[in-house]
Design an enzyme around this catalytic site. Structure first.
Site, mmCIF file in Angstrom:
data_model
loop_
_atom_site.group_PDB
_atom_site.id
_atom_site.type_symbol
_atom_site.label_atom_id
_atom_site.label_comp_id
_atom_site.label_asym_id
_atom_site.label_seq_id
_atom_site.Cartn_x
_atom_site.Cartn_y
_atom_site.Cartn_z
ATOM 1 N N ASP A 80 0.857 -1.180 0.000
ATOM 2 C CA ASP A 80 0.000 0.000 0.000
ATOM 3 C C ASP A 80 0.897 1.234 0.000
ATOM 4 O O ASP A 80 1.665 1.446 0.936
ATOM 5 C CB ASP A 80 -0.883 -0.030 1.260
ATOM 6 C CG ASP A 80 -1.758 1.199 1.370
ATOM 7 O OD1 ASP A 80 -2.339 1.582 0.345
ATOM 8 O OD2 ASP A 80 -1.839 1.777 2.460
ATOM 9 N N THR A 113 -3.080 5.128 -3.937
ATOM 10 C CA THR A 113 -2.002 5.881 -3.277
ATOM 11 C C THR A 113 -0.666 5.676 -3.988
ATOM 12 O O THR A 113 0.171 6.571 -4.004
ATOM 13 C CB THR A 113 -1.873 5.450 -1.804
ATOM 14 O OG1 THR A 113 -1.884 4.034 -1.742
ATOM 15 C CG2 THR A 113 -3.015 5.996 -0.988
ATOM 16 N N THR A 114 -0.470 4.485 -4.571
ATOM 17 C CA THR A 114 0.775 4.251 -5.328
ATOM 18 C C THR A 114 0.681 4.973 -6.670
ATOM 19 O O THR A 114 1.633 5.644 -7.092
ATOM 20 C CB THR A 114 0.977 2.735 -5.569
ATOM 21 O OG1 THR A 114 0.727 2.043 -4.358
ATOM 22 C CG2 THR A 114 2.375 2.435 -6.038
ATOM 23 N N ASP A 414 -8.937 -0.144 2.528
ATOM 24 C CA ASP A 414 -8.922 0.330 1.134
ATOM 25 C C ASP A 414 -10.226 -0.031 0.418
ATOM 26 O O ASP A 414 -10.788 0.778 -0.316
ATOM 27 C CB ASP A 414 -7.739 -0.281 0.361
ATOM 28 C CG ASP A 414 -6.465 0.517 0.593
ATOM 29 O OD1 ASP A 414 -6.503 1.400 1.468
ATOM 30 O OD2 ASP A 414 -5.449 0.275 -0.077
#
Length: 544
Positions: A80, A113-114, A414
């Site tokens: 994550d 988020t990446t 998530d």
């Protein structure tokens, strides 16, 4: 001559030479204005790109996981982006901006988020090439803003509106979010659970947001992720106390108390000196009388389950009180955390009782069943069949070891955030890098209709977005150049939903493969990445 002396002497020579005839320099002021901003900007871009490269390999369903060791020796395994960056010790201020960026994406959308960090790194790379060509950073920043606006518009035009009653679409979105996690093999269990949890705590017709604090995740070591369950009621991490006290009560009347059932202490450090036995007996008798008085009052309301808030100043409940309560067949749970009190009160429909005077029937909650169950090596208390339930839900998460448990917790978070995105903005788009490639193709076409600096910058922005399909293909072990070229070709022929099918290792219509994501995730990723890149570009000096 020491090092510091030599440094000083060099500095003084440089100062004396400032603007000296034949030195070939324009003096210190000229040097500063010309070269320093470029050096600072390059240093910022290099630092930020290094952070983006660190998380790039963990993008997508075939992305690698990172093992992070913190200073105290604790190990975390995750892919994550927000978690990786949060635990990295980043020193450079521009690199810290990317950490903040992934945090912002985590708060706004919860997923992607990446992606957001990788896009920001790629945009900075494109910007550095444009600056090297002699374009002004402000012009680049403004063109990027224009491109981001256009990108948002394009994404909205290719999105598919959905209703929250369409459970199938919600399941598919949650599954896509979970597929890139360590726990991806348990998607079939966790995805429906996330959807069910969110739909339980909102009213789909009215609500436009979800408060994730209404969904409580209780982690318990032991068992496997398969044993995870959604509890329509309450799960308490504590176990019951009292020898001979009941551990299962049907038709429960529950009180949540915030006062202590133990002899009072003086506020200040005082000592009571007792000189003979008679006084000693009197103190013990008074104590017993004080506790009995409290317990009679509790029994009078026919309460049979007592939840006691943790106390710092003295024991929340004395041994004598436990003994009396157990005799009266009242189930006792102590050490309920202060921050859990509002959630418990909301779930059970009871009110926290701050003093004995307020202990009456109206303050109690009722439930069909309160029982202590064994979870792994520990015991927990489960309350089900609440009479007036609030809009809350608990998830009892199980895992064979701490690392898996922590990662499963992050993954469920998530998935819940993805469903929250769909509640906020009820539209889906294809996954598998299809939207990014579509944006690259459409923005390149848009750039052709412009002139001057904007055309250059927007074309660079469009090319920078290709980093997502490139990285996805690279992480899946495909040939990235061939894959991206083929994708570009398919999108140029108006095949909007063509994306990288990582499982089969080819390009296919990604909607048919059920790979979908909320519109909000992509829009927010591009918006936030562009904002961060603009602020980094506009920095021309770092002042300590």
């Amino acid at each position: 001559m020491t090092t510091s002396d030599s440094t000083k002497s060099f500095a003084s020579v440089a100062a004396n030479m400032k603007g000296a005839p034949g030195s070939g320099q324009m003096g210190d002021s000229g040097f500063k204005t010309r070269q320093r901003p470029d050096a600072i900007r390059n240093s910022n871009i290099v630092a930020a790109k290094a952070v983006a490269d660190a998380v790039r390999t963990s993008l997508g369903p075939r992305g690698m996981d990172k093992m992070i060791q913190s200073g105290n020796g604790e190990v975390t395994i995750t892919n994550d982006g927000a978690t990786i960056l949060k635990q990295m010790s980043v020193i450079h201020p521009a690199a810290k901006m990317l950490v903040e960026l992934s945090k912002a994406q985590d708060i706004e959308a919860g997923d992607g988020t990446t992606t957001v960090v990788v896009i920001a790194g790629s945009l900075l790379d494109a910007a550095s090439r444009l600056v090297a060509k002699g374009l002004h950073p402000t012009a680049i920043a403004e063109a990027f803003e224009k491109a981001a606006d256009k990108a948002t518009e394009i994404l909205k035009s290719i999105s598919i509106p959905i209703e929250l009653s369409d459970k199938d679409s919600l399941h598919r979105s949650a599954s896509t979010a979970l597929n890139s996690k360590v726990v991806s093999q348990h998607t079939h269990l966790l995805a429906p659970m996330a959807v069910q949890a969110v739909l339980k705590v909102i009213d789909p017709a009215v609500d436009r947001n979800v408060d994730l604090r209404d969904i409580r995740i209780v982690k318990k070591l032991g068992g496997t992720i398969e044993d995870t369950e959604l509890v329509d009621g309450l799960v308490l991490d504590q176990k019951t106390i009292g020898f001979g006290a009941p551990t299962r009560i049907e038709k429960a009347k529950i009180a949540l108390i915030q006062f202590c059932i133990s002899p009072p202490k003086t506020d200040m450090e005082n000592a009571v000196i007792i000189s003979d036995h008679a006084q000693m007996d009197r103190v013990i008798k008074e104590e017993r009388q004080y506790i009995l008085n409290i317990i009679k009052q509790i029994k009078k309301t026919s309460c049979n389950v007592l939840l006691i808030q943790k106390s710092i100043l003295r024991d929340a409940i004395s041994d004598l009180a436990i003994h009396y309560l157990a005799k009266m067949k009242i189930l006792i749970v102590k050490d309920v955390e202060r921050e859990d009190v509002p959630f418990i009160a909301k779930t059970l429909g009871c009110k926290p009782i701050a003093s004995l005077d307020h202990f009456n029937q109206d303050m109690l909650g009722t439930a069909e069943l309160v029982e202590e169950i064994t979870a792994g090596s520990d015991k927990i208390v489960k309350i089900t069949g609440v009479a007036h339930p609030g809009h809350t839900v608990s998830i009892l998460l199980r895992g064979s070891n701490k690392l898996v448990l922590e990662e499963a917790d992050r993954s469920i978070h998530d998935a819940l955030c993805v469903i929250r995105c769909l509640v906020k903005e009820r539209a889906l788009i294809a996954g598998g890098a299809a939207p990014e490639i579509e944006l690259a193709v459409r923005l390149a076409e848009y750039a052709q209709s412009l002139s001057g600096v904007d055309q250059y910058c927007i074309r660079a922005f469009a090319e920078a977005l290709e980093v997502i399909p490139y990285t996805l293909a690279e992480n899946a072990g495909l040939n990235p150049i061939a894959t991206v070229t083929e994708l570009r070709n398919r999108h140029a022929q108006n095949d909007v939903n063509a994306g990288i099918n990582v499982r089969k290792g080819l390009i296919s219509n990604i909607l048919e493969e059920n790979v979908v994501q909320p519109l909000l995730v992509s829009v927010s990723a591009i918006r936030l990445a562009t904002e961060t890149v603009r602020s980094i570009l506009k920095i021309d000096d770092i002042v300590n």
